[in-house]
Write an enzyme that holds these catalytic residues in place. Sequence first.
Site, short mmCIF file in Angstrom:
data_model
loop_
_atom_site.label_atom_id
_atom_site.label_comp_id
_atom_site.label_asym_id
_atom_site.label_seq_id
_atom_site.Cartn_x
_atom_site.Cartn_y
_atom_site.Cartn_z
CB VAL A 122 -0.97 0.03 1.21
CG1 VAL A 122 -2.03 -1.05 1.08
CG2 VAL A 122 -0.23 -0.10 2.52
CB SER A 123 0.42 4.49 -1.58
OG SER A 123 0.31 3.83 -2.80
CB THR A 124 -0.13 6.19 3.07
OG1 THR A 124 -1.43 5.65 3.31
CG2 THR A 124 -0.13 7.07 1.84
#
Length: 185
Positions: A9-11
């Site tokens: 996931v990105s964050t």
Amino acid sequence: MEFVGYARVSTQQQDLTQQIEKLEAYGCKKIFKGKHSGKEATNKEALEALLKYIREGDTVVVTKLDRLGRSLSQVLVCLDTLMKRGVNLVTIDQAIDTKKSDALSTAMVQLLGMFAELERNFIVTRTQEGKAATGNYGGRKPKLTKEQEQEIRDKLANGVSKVKLSKEYGVARATILNISRKGKL
């Protein structure tokens, strides 16, 4: 042959649970996880650990192709690395399986990679447009207005000291120095 999962996931705020559940349901016993933007080194480390772990005949399983990278070039480099090492790739949500080596499957992988990059570019463009519309580009607001900066330049031209001006306007002497330099450009 082993199914090896890769979830990203990105964050830090986003959750890997759904991806991990899909990978486990597919049959992955070993799952590598990344919780960072594709641009950060820590995600690169997770992907590198996956690449070190896999062996010829294994299958890397991801939920979507864009988990492998944030740009078409990153995805294609990863795919190329997998292919050269004799490792297959399966994307659960996009029904890609590189074991099928026909032209249509190859074209589909490249198209999906391009769409992933296009989507990322749309996000960046919308973010930039939003910043332009609101005028909020981040960072601290300037302490002095353009008019105050012009007043300072005028006072400097009339011989007022930088120290006196910094006290008068409540800014650092370096700010006054920067304003004086801007006026000379």
